[in-house]
Each structure stands twice: as C-alpha cells, then as structure tokens.
Write a protein that holds these residues in place. Structure first.
Motif, short mmCIF file in Angstrom:
data_model
loop_
_atom_site.label_atom_id
_atom_site.label_comp_id
_atom_site.label_asym_id
_atom_site.label_seq_id
_atom_site.Cartn_x
_atom_site.Cartn_y
_atom_site.Cartn_z
N ASN A 257 0.80 -1.23 0.00
CA ASN A 257 0.00 0.00 0.00
C ASN A 257 0.83 1.28 0.00
O ASN A 257 0.41 2.30 0.55
CB ASN A 257 -0.97 0.03 1.18
N HIS A 258 2.01 1.25 -0.61
CA HIS A 258 2.78 2.47 -0.81
C HIS A 258 2.44 3.02 -2.20
O HIS A 258 3.01 2.59 -3.20
CB HIS A 258 4.28 2.18 -0.69
N TYR A 259 1.51 3.95 -2.26
CA TYR A 259 1.05 4.48 -3.54
C TYR A 259 1.52 5.91 -3.74
O TYR A 259 1.58 6.70 -2.79
CB TYR A 259 -0.49 4.42 -3.62
N ASP B 218 -2.90 9.90 -4.37
CA ASP B 218 -3.88 9.82 -3.29
C ASP B 218 -5.09 10.66 -3.66
O ASP B 218 -4.96 11.74 -4.27
CB ASP B 218 -3.28 10.34 -1.98
N SER C 52 -5.14 3.03 -5.35
CA SER C 52 -4.87 3.39 -3.96
C SER C 52 -6.04 3.11 -3.04
O SER C 52 -5.89 3.14 -1.81
CB SER C 52 -4.47 4.87 -3.87
N ILE C 53 -7.24 2.85 -3.59
CA ILE C 53 -8.39 2.54 -2.72
C ILE C 53 -8.80 1.07 -2.84
O ILE C 53 -9.76 0.64 -2.19
CB ILE C 53 -9.60 3.46 -3.00
N SER D 93 -8.89 11.19 2.18
CA SER D 93 -7.71 10.47 1.69
C SER D 93 -8.08 9.07 1.20
O SER D 93 -9.12 8.51 1.55
CB SER D 93 -6.67 10.35 2.81
N SER D 94 -7.18 8.50 0.41
CA SER D 94 -7.41 7.16 -0.12
C SER D 94 -7.49 6.12 1.00
O SER D 94 -8.25 5.16 0.91
CB SER D 94 -6.27 6.78 -1.08
N SER D 95 -6.70 6.30 2.06
CA SER D 95 -6.70 5.32 3.14
C SER D 95 -8.05 5.24 3.83
O SER D 95 -8.49 4.15 4.23
CB SER D 95 -5.60 5.66 4.17
N ARG E 202 -10.38 3.47 1.43
CA ARG E 202 -10.01 2.06 1.34
C ARG E 202 -10.57 1.24 2.51
O ARG E 202 -10.92 0.07 2.34
CB ARG E 202 -8.49 1.93 1.30
N LEU E 203 -10.69 1.83 3.67
CA LEU E 203 -11.27 1.12 4.81
C LEU E 203 -12.71 0.71 4.52
O LEU E 203 -13.13 -0.40 4.86
CB LEU E 203 -11.21 2.00 6.07
N GLU F 297 -12.61 -2.13 1.93
CA GLU F 297 -12.20 -3.40 2.54
C GLU F 297 -13.35 -4.01 3.33
O GLU F 297 -13.54 -5.24 3.32
CB GLU F 297 -10.99 -3.19 3.44
#
Length: 511
Positions: free
Chosen positions: A188-190, A193, A236-237, A408-410, A413-414, A417
């Motif tokens: 997950n190093h993109y 973002d 990134s997501i 943010s993408s993080s 992404r949650l 997921e």
C-alpha cells in the motif's frame, strides 16, 4: 565425456526443466540440437570469448550439446552459463560433482560477465518442486528468486564465481529474502492519493463502488475535467494484495522481464495504461513464444484505457472474452498457454470529437452525426461489459481553491475493505471473490429485489433499452452499493443509484 547440467524454460507462467547434455569426443565440429533458436545457436561465440576472458579454454574437439526434451522449442540466451559449465566439466577443466545439485541460468557477456534473464520466479518455484538443492543465476535476478523458501539462491556476476562456487574455493552466502517482511514493508505504498483531488465527489463515489465490487468503469467528460487524475488514483483505494496475489502477480511480471534488479516481490496492485496505438497482440499477449500482454500485466490490478474511441476497433474487441473469462488462452500450432487476466478495466473518453458535448458552459461544434459516429467507435457489446458509466463534469473555481483537504485514499479504502469482507463471507464456498465475478445464476441467488425494485428496474430497462447483460450488471452494482451501506437487502435507493450509472445507455448521449 558426457556431462549433464540443468537449466529451465518458461511457457506461460509455468517452468519446465531443461537438461543440457554436453558430450565431447574426437573431431572438430560444434553442434547444438534440441530445437534451439538463433540466440542459443549464437551462444558458441559468447561462450568461447567468455572462457578465454576467464583464462579457460574452449576444447578443439567435437562438441555436441543436446537440450532435452528435444521436442520443445528453446528460446533466449539464458542457457549460456549452463552450456559453458557443461563444456568445462566435459573437458575436465572443472569438477562436475556438484553440477546436478543446481539449476543454472544466465546469459554470458564476451568478458565472462553474467547478464540478467527473465522468468526467474516460476523457474525457482519449479526448481524447489523438483528437489534441486539450489539455483545459480545472475545477481540481478537473485532477490526475485530468493523469495522462494527452501532453495539456496546464489547470485553471481562472472563465470569464475560459478566455478568457485562449484569447487567450494571460497565461501558463498546464499541470498535470502524475508518474503513476509518484504511484503508487509511495502504494501500500500502508492504515489497518488484521492486527497489531492478537489471536488468531483460523485466521481469518487463511483470509483469507490467500483473498487468495492471489482467493477469496470468508463469516465465520460470534457478535456481537463480530471478523468486521468481520478483513474490513476483508483489502485490506492483497492484492498491491498494478499501474499498469494502478490506472488501470482510477480510471476507474470517476472516472465515479462518487468521486475527491477532491486525488487523481489510486487506489493502494490499494478496499474497499466497502454497508449491508444497499442496492437491487439501487445494488449492480450502473443508472439512466437507467447508473452503476457497488458491485460495479464494488469492482473490483480487496473487496466486504464485513456481516450477509448482512439483505440483501433479490433484492439478493443479482443477485450470482450477476457473481461468475462478473466483469463486469456493463446494458441499456437505446437503450444497453448493460459495467462490470468483478472483486472479492473477503467476507461476514459470525451463525449464527442471536440470534447464539449453536454458541457455546461462551452458550446459543442460537432454535428449530431459526428457525435453518433464518435460514440459508435466503442461497440455496444463492450459497453455492456462495463458496469459503471460515469459523467465527469469540470471542477468549478471555488472547489479548486478550497483549502480543505479532501478525503484520503486510506479512509476510502477502509470502507472498500469492509464491503469486500462481506463479499468474501458471502462467496466463501465458491471461487468468486467479489460481486463483479458473479455469474447469472449467482446473481439471481444474492440479488433478489422487492416488488417495488422489480418495477423500477423493469421501467428502466424499457426506457433505456437495456440488454440482459446490462440487467445483470445493474444488479451486481446495486449489490455492491448495498454492501457499502452494510445492508443485507438491496433497497430502492441502491438500485436507483446503480441504474444512474448507465449513462451511455441513454438516448440523450446519441442524439
């Protein structure tokens, strides 16, 4: 004297061990048999020069090199080192006692240097499977092979190092890689973002739905609206690769020679963006010795086709079968290989040749006939296979100068997921991993609608003239929207949003 060394050939993403038999007898000629290509036949000159540079001699006797099995075509220069060591052992210049313990790879330079080869990961996996003690290969490929456990990996830069290794003249430390630590360190190093994108919240919502269900997307909008910027941020997501997916992806890129010398394992989902001049063979794979194409290099990741109508029609049409089957079979007269091709397709296009059809501020200068002709470059069957059709509108000035940082993408992404976990639980008894992979039978099982929902979908199909495939796509997308909402049932609002994402089915686009 007859000596055997061992090398390997890769067909598809599977390796086959090649036995290199070298026999030296009285005479003066040099023969290589076993269906070698020109690169292998030319190895004679590279090997002779490399041996002379290392202070060794090329025997002036009859040399026969057989590459078994002899009925399989051998290609490439990666057999140079195995042949050279076989010749040295057969002429009793080196000890042959340990040759059978190792699988040997590498192209030789005229000065004896050992150059990188391709397909190392599947070769290393096969070497371990067949019980080889280790593998001797170029240093540039060593980290890639070292992710395979229970296999000694020795990276060398010169043929003399291989000789020293076989003679135990000096201690050699095998290359080691902690696969799990390597994977966790870089996952997950993109570079991109979604926090960098101002506005376009409805596009981000559509891409979130696509990521949550593994759906294909097409973005339609004027130049400069942010289509490419948004597409580049889709990986990134997506949920992070698991270790199995990472190994599978790395094998494909290894065969294609796309792994950097400093890398060992692919830890982020691939993003492939071929230019619109790409050929159909480059896209799906092929060649005399079939190589993976862009759709296989995008396996477990994203294939981005920018300016979709500019691609040749024949190139786009070859995507239809891989989008359904999630693999590509390449057949030749004596060889058939299968490459996996489970990718998310994201495409972008202008709505017309000038780019401003349906633009809120600028006038389109294209006639309705030109708009129709432009849109018809993308066939109906291909559009049917794209789940979400998303209109992208320009960002206004107030959104551009807004100093508030976007989500943010993080964070996105949650949510993705969480929706994917619901799908994994739903499909745990099958080979399906996300909603986009459902067949018609599974769609009927998990995408049941209320009577109101059935009426809504019936009206939409009649008004938009949707096909049976589009009907299934709408149900899959609505199931994903329900998963994002943590809902067991597909509600009317979920279905309505899914129907909204069929822009190109509407008559207004075609005039």
């Amino acid at each position: 004297m007859l000596i055997k060394t061992y090398s390997s050939a890769v067909y598809g993403i599977k390796a086959t061990t090649i036995t290199v038999e070298v026999n030296i007898s009285s005479g003066t000629q040099y023969f290589i048999v076993g269906l070698p290509d020109n690169a292998i036949k030319e190895s004679t000159f590279r090997i002779e020069s490399a041996l002379q540079s290392a202070g060794l001699r090329m025997p002036r006797q009859k040399i026969v090199v057989n590459m078994a099995p002899a009925d399989i075509r051998k290609e490439g220069s990666g057999y140079d080192l195995a042949i050279a060591l076989g010749i040295l052992a057969a002429s009793e210049q080196i000890n042959s006692r340990r040759l059978a313990d190792y699988l040997i790879l590498g192209e030789l330079s005229l000065d004896g240097g050992v150059q990188a080869v391709t397909g190392v990961l599947p070769i290393a996996i096969q070497a371990r499977k067949e019980g080889f003690k280790g593998i001797i290969l170029p240093n540039a490929n060593a980290r890639e092979a070292a992710i395979v456990d229970d296999l000694l990996v020795y990276g060398i830069d010169h043929i003399t190092e291989a000789i020293q290794l076989l003679h135990d003249d000096k201690p050699f430390s095998p290359i080691t890689v902690d696969t799990r630590a390597e994977f966790l360190q870089h996952v997950n190093h993109y570079e991109f973002d979604f926090a960098d994108v101002q506005g376009q919240e409805h596009i981000k919502r559509a891409l979130e739905i696509a990521a949550a269900g593994g759906h294909n997307v097409i973005l339609i909008g004027p130049p400069g609206a942010g289509k490419t910027m948004l597409a580049k941020r889709l990986p990134s997501i997506l949920p992070p690769l698991n270790l199995h997916e990472s190994l599978e992806t790395t094998k494909i890129h290894s065969v294609a020679g796309k792994i950097a010398a400093t890398a060992s394992l692919m830890t982020v989902r691939p993003f492939r963006a071929p230019h619109h001049t790409v050929s159909d063979v480059a896209l799906v794979g092929g060649g005399g010795n079939p190589q993976p194409g862009e759709i296989s290099l995008a396996h477990n990741g994203v294939l981005f086709l920018d300016e979709l109508p500019e691609f040749k029609r024949a190139v786009l049409e070859v995507l239809r079968q891989p989008l359904e089957e999630r693999q590509i079979t390449i057949s030749r007269a004596k060889l058939t290989v299968d490459y996996p091709a489970s990718f998310m397709l994201i495409a972008s296009m202008n709505p017309c040749p000038c780019g401003y059809y349906n633009h809120p501020d600028k006038d389109c200068v294209c006639s309705q006939a030109n708009v129709q002709r432009y849109l018809s470059k993308v066939s109906g069957p291909l559009l049917d296979r794209i789940d979400l059709h998303v209109e992208v509108t320009p960002v206004n000035f107030q959104e551009l100068v807004n100093e508030k940082r976007a989500e943010s993408s993080s964070v996105i992404r949650l949510r993705v997921e969480k929706a994917r976990r619901r799908q994994e639980e739903r499909f745990k008894a099958s080979e399906i991993h996300n909603n986009a992979q459902m067949g018609s039978k599974k769609v009927r099982e998990v995408c049941s609608l209320s009577q109101a929902g059935q009426n809504l979908l019936k009206n939409a199909m009649e008004r938009l003239g949707l096909s049976a495939r589009a009907y299934d796509r709408i149900l899959k997308v609505s199931r994903t929207i329900a998963d994002l909402a943590n809902s067991e049932e597909i509600e009317l609002e979920h279905l309505a949003e899914a129907i909204h994402y069929r822009s190109l089915d509407r008559a207004s686009w075609a005039g």
